[in-house]
Motif scaffolding. Sequence first.
Motif, PDB file in Angstrom:
ATOM      1  N   ARG A 144       0.826  -1.213   0.000  1.00 51.16           N
ATOM      2  CA  ARG A 144       0.000   0.000   0.000  1.00 51.16           C
ATOM      3  C   ARG A 144       0.860   1.263   0.000  1.00 51.16           C
ATOM      4  N   LEU A 145       2.131   1.141   0.362  1.00 58.64           N
ATOM      5  CA  LEU A 145       3.042   2.279   0.320  1.00 58.64           C
ATOM      6  C   LEU A 145       3.285   2.736  -1.116  1.00 58.64           C
ATOM      7  N   TRP A 146       3.165   1.813  -2.091  1.00 60.11           N
ATOM      8  CA  TRP A 146       3.451   2.124  -3.482  1.00 60.11           C
ATOM      9  C   TRP A 146       2.237   2.105  -4.388  1.00 60.11           C
ATOM     10  N   TRP A 147       1.223   1.293  -4.050  1.00 60.84           N
ATOM     11  CA  TRP A 147       0.102   1.095  -4.965  1.00 60.84           C
ATOM     12  C   TRP A 147      -1.227   1.401  -4.309  1.00 60.84           C
ATOM     13  N   PRO A 148      -2.254   1.651  -5.130  1.00 61.39           N
ATOM     14  CA  PRO A 148      -3.600   1.895  -4.592  1.00 61.39           C
ATOM     15  C   PRO A 148      -4.173   0.612  -3.974  1.00 61.39           C
ATOM     16  N   PRO A 149      -5.257   0.745  -3.199  1.00 59.20           N
ATOM     17  CA  PRO A 149      -5.809  -0.401  -2.466  1.00 59.20           C
ATOM     18  C   PRO A 149      -6.105  -1.628  -3.327  1.00 59.20           C
ATOM     19  N   ALA A 150      -6.714  -1.455  -4.488  1.00 55.62           N
ATOM     20  CA  ALA A 150      -7.103  -2.607  -5.310  1.00 55.62           C
ATOM     21  C   ALA A 150      -5.885  -3.384  -5.802  1.00 55.62           C
ATOM     22  N   VAL A 151      -4.841  -2.693  -6.191  1.00 56.83           N
ATOM     23  CA  VAL A 151      -3.628  -3.355  -6.683  1.00 56.83           C
ATOM     24  C   VAL A 151      -2.904  -4.044  -5.533  1.00 56.83           C
ATOM     25  N   ALA A 152      -2.774  -3.350  -4.412  1.00 56.79           N
ATOM     26  CA  ALA A 152      -2.118  -3.947  -3.242  1.00 56.79           C
ATOM     27  C   ALA A 152      -2.872  -5.189  -2.773  1.00 56.79           C
ATOM     28  N   ASN A 153      -4.191  -5.112  -2.799  1.00 56.00           N
ATOM     29  CA  ASN A 153      -5.004  -6.261  -2.396  1.00 56.00           C
ATOM     30  C   ASN A 153      -4.838  -7.412  -3.379  1.00 56.00           C
ATOM     31  N   LEU A 154      -4.853  -7.124  -4.676  1.00 56.88           N
ATOM     32  CA  LEU A 154      -4.702  -8.158  -5.690  1.00 56.88           C
ATOM     33  C   LEU A 154      -3.379  -8.918  -5.512  1.00 56.88           C
ATOM     34  N   LEU A 155      -2.300  -8.191  -5.394  1.00 57.17           N
ATOM     35  CA  LEU A 155      -0.992  -8.835  -5.261  1.00 57.17           C
ATOM     36  C   LEU A 155      -0.863  -9.614  -3.955  1.00 57.17           C
ATOM     37  N   SER A 156      -1.300  -9.010  -2.852  1.00 61.42           N
ATOM     38  CA  SER A 156      -1.178  -9.707  -1.569  1.00 61.42           C
ATOM     39  C   SER A 156      -2.083 -10.933  -1.523  1.00 61.42           C
ATOM     40  N   LEU A 157      -3.274 -10.817  -2.069  1.00 67.67           N
ATOM     41  CA  LEU A 157      -4.201 -11.944  -2.082  1.00 67.67           C
ATOM     42  C   LEU A 157      -3.702 -13.051  -3.003  1.00 67.67           C
ATOM     43  N   LEU A 158      -3.150 -12.698  -4.141  1.00 69.67           N
ATOM     44  CA  LEU A 158      -2.628 -13.691  -5.077  1.00 69.67           C
ATOM     45  C   LEU A 158      -1.494 -14.503  -4.447  1.00 69.67           C
ATOM     46  N   VAL A 159      -0.534 -13.823  -3.869  1.00 69.33           N
ATOM     47  CA  VAL A 159       0.601 -14.511  -3.237  1.00 69.33           C
ATOM     48  C   VAL A 159       0.125 -15.413  -2.107  1.00 69.33           C
ATOM     49  N   LEU A 160      -0.714 -14.877  -1.233  1.00 73.60           N
ATOM     50  CA  LEU A 160      -1.144 -15.664  -0.073  1.00 73.60           C
ATOM     51  C   LEU A 160      -2.124 -16.764  -0.437  1.00 73.60           C
ATOM     52  N   THR A 161      -2.901 -16.603  -1.505  1.00 69.35           N
ATOM     53  CA  THR A 161      -3.817 -17.673  -1.918  1.00 69.35           C
ATOM     54  C   THR A 161      -3.039 -18.890  -2.394  1.00 69.35           C
ATOM     55  N   VAL A 162      -1.988 -18.681  -3.151  1.00 67.96           N
ATOM     56  CA  VAL A 162      -1.166 -19.807  -3.610  1.00 67.96           C
ATOM     57  C   VAL A 162      -0.541 -20.521  -2.410  1.00 67.96           C
ATOM     58  N   LEU A 163       0.029 -19.779  -1.499  1.00 68.61           N
ATOM     59  CA  LEU A 163       0.645 -20.377  -0.310  1.00 68.61           C
ATOM     60  C   LEU A 163      -0.398 -21.077   0.566  1.00 68.61           C
ATOM     61  N   ASN A 164      -1.542 -20.438   0.748  1.00 66.57           N
ATOM     62  CA  ASN A 164      -2.618 -20.991   1.567  1.00 66.57           C
ATOM     63  C   ASN A 164      -3.160 -22.279   0.970  1.00 66.57           C
ATOM     64  N   THR A 165      -3.377 -22.296  -0.332  1.00 68.28           N
ATOM     65  CA  THR A 165      -3.917 -23.491  -0.983  1.00 68.28           C
ATOM     66  C   THR A 165      -2.953 -24.657  -0.844  1.00 68.28           C
ATOM     67  N   GLU A 166      -1.690 -24.408  -1.037  1.00 72.60           N
ATOM     68  CA  GLU A 166      -0.711 -25.490  -0.920  1.00 72.60           C
ATOM     69  C   GLU A 166      -0.623 -25.991   0.524  1.00 72.60           C
ATOM     70  N   ALA A 167      -0.652 -25.095   1.478  1.00 73.07           N
ATOM     71  CA  ALA A 167      -0.633 -25.521   2.888  1.00 73.07           C
ATOM     72  C   ALA A 167      -1.876 -26.340   3.223  1.00 73.07           C
ATOM     73  N   ASN A 168      -3.035 -25.911   2.749  1.00 75.83           N
ATOM     74  CA  ASN A 168      -4.260 -26.677   2.997  1.00 75.83           C
ATOM     75  C   ASN A 168      -4.239 -28.027   2.284  1.00 75.83           C
ATOM     76  N   ARG A 169      -3.693 -28.078   1.093  1.00 76.61           N
ATOM     77  CA  ARG A 169      -3.595 -29.344   0.365  1.00 76.61           C
ATOM     78  C   ARG A 169      -2.710 -30.337   1.118  1.00 76.61           C
ATOM     79  N   ARG A 170      -1.622 -29.844   1.676  1.00 70.62           N
ATOM     80  CA  ARG A 170      -0.668 -30.723   2.356  1.00 70.62           C
ATOM     81  C   ARG A 170      -1.057 -31.050   3.793  1.00 70.62           C
TER      82      ARG A 170
END
Length: 159
Positions: free
Chosen positions: A54-80
Motif C-alpha cells: 500500500r506504500l506504493w500502490w492503490p488499495p485494489a492493486v495492493a489487495n490483488l498482489l497480496s491476495l494472489l501470493v497468499l492464496t497460492v501459499l494458503n492453498t498449498e498448505a491446505n492441500r498438504r
Amino acid sequence: MARLKASWAAGTRTPRTRRACAALRAVWSREVGWFVAIGVVSTGGQALLYWVLRLWWPPAVANLLSLLVLTVLNTEANRRLTFRHAATKPTRAHLGAGGLFLLGYLLTSGAVLWFTHRHPDASPAAETAVLAATSLAVTVVRFVVLRLAVFRGPEGRRG
C-alpha cells in the motif's frame, strides 16, 4: 455414507454408525483446526503484505498482489495439511482455489474500496483492518467449498 445419513435421520444409530459419526466428527475437527491455523497465518501474512504494498500502490492493486501470493501459499498448505487424505492433485487444487480467489478478491477489494470512499482520510492500518475482517468472512465460505467440492474425500465420490 448414505446408510450413515439415513440412520442418523431415523434416529436409529447403531454402535457402528455412532463410531462412524464420531470418526467423521474427528476428521472435520482436525480439518477445521488446520484450516483455522493456516487461515490465521495467511490472513496475517496478507495484511502485512497489503500494508507494505500500500506504500506504493492503490488499495485494489495492493489487495490483488497480496491476495494472489497468499492464496497460492494458503492453498498449498491446505492441500498438504488440512486435506492431506484427499486424492486431489495439486493442479486441481490450485485451479479450484482460483475461482475462490476471484470471489475473495472481489469481496475484499469491494469492502476496502467502499471503506476508502466512505473514509477518504483513513490510514492504511484502518484499511487493513477492513481487509482482514472481510477476509475472515470469505474464509468461512472458502473452507466449505474446498471441503465439499475441491478436496472431497472418498465418501464424497460417486461410483
